[in-house]
Design an enzyme around this catalytic site. Structure first.
Site, PDB file in Angstrom:
ATOM      1  CG  PHE A 109      -0.658   0.657   2.336  1.00 31.15           C
ATOM      2  CD1 PHE A 109      -1.269   2.282   2.467  1.00 31.15           C
ATOM      3  CD2 PHE A 109       0.108   0.327   3.537  1.00 31.15           C
ATOM      4  CE1 PHE A 109      -0.862   3.055   3.611  1.00 31.15           C
ATOM      5  CE2 PHE A 109       0.579   1.461   4.441  1.00 31.15           C
ATOM      6  CZ  PHE A 109      -0.137   2.462   4.559  1.00 31.15           C
ATOM      7  CE  LYS A 110       4.143   1.688   4.719  1.00 35.12           C
ATOM      8  NZ  LYS A 110       3.722   0.377   5.008  1.00 35.12           N
ATOM      9  CG  ASP A 111       3.875   0.606  -4.783  1.00 35.48           C
ATOM     10  OD1 ASP A 111       5.047   1.345  -4.442  1.00 35.48           O
ATOM     11  OD2 ASP A 111       3.783  -0.344  -5.029  1.00 35.48           O
TER      12      ASP A 111
END
Ligand SMILES: *Cc1c(COP(=O)(O)O)cnc(C)c1O
Length: 485
Positions: A109-111
């Protein structure tokens, strides 16, 4: 819209300046002086795609970016590098709802935020006429590091340095980082855990000596961690997107309340949910899911935040955190600057504080390792393969339902591809494996589950290891100097 430090030690500054600085001079985090309200109806928003939604959310916070500039940042960030046109698709499986946040390049999810942060940062630097080189310093519990490296690799005028806990990430996560290309990237293993690495990075940021050395050299620091407000704000968008997909898929009607179940570490993801709720999105409860490092569970249950406890290395490493930085922002929004300053001083001094004021709308649960593994097996039977972080959230959602307090449907945030954690997932599925070679496990899992392994991960096999540096906790500043001075 101006931004201030949660600890009161910074004059109000613009969003662009806050993004460039990353952290307040007093060690506090930048927050908007006042949280805005959404100025469009849900009906109007439901006609927009992800990029359109993103603009409507960000324009309320990034008031110093002009329209064309902001739209250009958004368009460059949320394009074909995501392997799904919805960017963050909402999947229904047997009455359970998963918001998949792992369709970007690094499969976690960091993207979602790190795809846009480099553009926001460059834009802010340009607007200020800044001719300094920007060095992005980042501590990672596994996923931020790679997402930041991908986002900033080969960006002109920027260097990116990532510190990761040498023995605290999955083998795939480590491979993703140490094989990173790009002449402006550096990756350093730290002999310690994430909290220690994060504390080390925060210390470097506020070290006056390093600060003056840098400005002499025309360099400035910024951060790609969720302490940077530029990481947090883009995450608000997928809460809106999830809600509206629930409506278009006819799981709820417009205006109905939903709950979000969020696998939580540094409290950045769930805090973006709190911002969305404050803006008017119909959210009932934000369920904060922890693993065995259940400092947040205890906090929501008792009001006491106590980091003085045993640290566990779990199968959900991105949540192996005892100092949950973004909770400071929630405290600020709930109780104001003086109280935040006081509590953070307590935390720094004694590792513990007590906050008995009520924070409505949150509920904490935690999953043991056995429960998380059991959940992976249980949901796989139902037709959905979860990674261990998502499994922790799934378990929390079940507990929330069981307590009978849930009204409204739960949306579980699915934060990583299961293929980033093959060892844990194969073991949870009781697969007979005689190896822990991540690539063999990848193939076995693919065969067993029928879910294709992402190419970006299978391609890591045979990639050259380019980053071999390891340092002790005391030597992080030395390692840094070696790289940039
Ligand atoms: C970072 C991360 C989390 C935790 O998110 P926070 O914003 O740190 O609370 C959960 N799951 C995965 C897969 C992550 O990478």
């Amino acid at each position: 819209m101006l931004y201030v430090s949660t600890r009161g030690g910074s004059a109000p500054i613009t969003a662009g300046e806050a993004i460039l600085k990353g952290i307040g001079p007093d060690g506090g985090l930048y927050v908007p002086e006042k949280l805005p309200k959404m100025d469009k109806s849900l009906e109007e928003l439901s006609k927009l795609d992800y990029r359109g939604l993103c603009y409507e959310v960000l324009k309320l916070y990034l008031t110093d970016y002009d329209e064309d500039e902001l739209k250009s940042c958004i368009n460059k960030a949320y394009d074909e590098k995501f392997d799904n046109p919805l960017i963050a698709p909402l999947i229904e499986v047997k009455g359970k709802y998963f918001l998949e946040l792992f369709h970007g390049r690094t499969l976690a999810f960091k993207d979602m935020a790190l795809s846009i942060l480099p553009y926001l940062l460059k834009s802010a630097a340009k607007a200020k006429g800044l001719d300094k080189e920007i060095v992005i310093l980042t501590a990672t519990s596994g996923d931020t590091g790679k997402a930041a490296l991908e986002g900033f690799a080969n960006v002109e005028g920027v260097r990116i340095i990532v510190f990761y806990p040498e023995n605290g990430v999955s083998s795939i996560q480590k491979l993703q980082m140490v094989t990173q290309e790009g002449s402006n990237t550096a990756v350093i293993g730290v002999k310690g855990n994430f909290d220690q690495a994060q504390t080390g990075v925060k210390k470097i940021f506020t070290d006056p000596e390093i600060g003056s050395e840098l400005s002499q050299k025309g360099i400035m620091f910024s951060s790609a961690n969720s302490i940077n407000i530029g990481r947090l704000l883009p995450q608000i968008v997928y809460y809106y997107s999830a809600y509206l997909q629930m409506v278009t898929q006819k799981h709820i009607s417009l205006g109905e309340f939903v709950n979000f179940v969020v696998p939580t570490g540094n409290f950045g993801n769930i805090l973006a949910g709190y911002y969305a709720k404050s803006m008017g999105l119909p959210i009932g409860t934000l369920v904060c899911a922890s693993n065995d490092n259940k400092v947040l569970y205890d906090f929501f249950a008792t009001g006491e935040y106590n980091k003085n406890r045993e640290f566990y290395t779990t199968i959900s490493p991105s949540m192996d955190i005892l100092i949950s930085s973004n909770l400071e922002r929630l405290i600020y929004h709930s109780a104001g600057v003086e109280r935040t300053k006081e509590l953070m001083a307590c935390l720094n001094k004694n590792g513990v504080y007590s906050f008995t004021e009520s924070i409505p709308g949150f509920k904490g649960y935690y999953a043991t390792e056995a429960e998380a593994k059991g959940s992976i097996g249980e949901m796989f039977e139902e037709g959905y393969l979860m990674d261990p972080h998502t499994a922790v959230a799934y378990d929390a959602g079940q507990k929330f339902n069981m307590e009978g307090q849930a009204s409204g449907k739960n949306i579980i945030l699915s934060t990583a591809s299961p293929y980033k954690f093959t060892e844990a997932v194969c073991s949870a599925l009781n697969m007979e494996t005689e190896t822990n070679d991540p690539f063999v496990l990848m193939e076995l899992l693919e065969e067993y589950s029928g879910v294709p392994a992402p190419k970006a991960l299978s391609e890591l096999k045979g990639k050259k290891v380019r980053h071999k540096m390891v340092c002790g906790l005391e030597d992080m500043d030395k390692a840094l100097r070696q790289i940039i001075m």
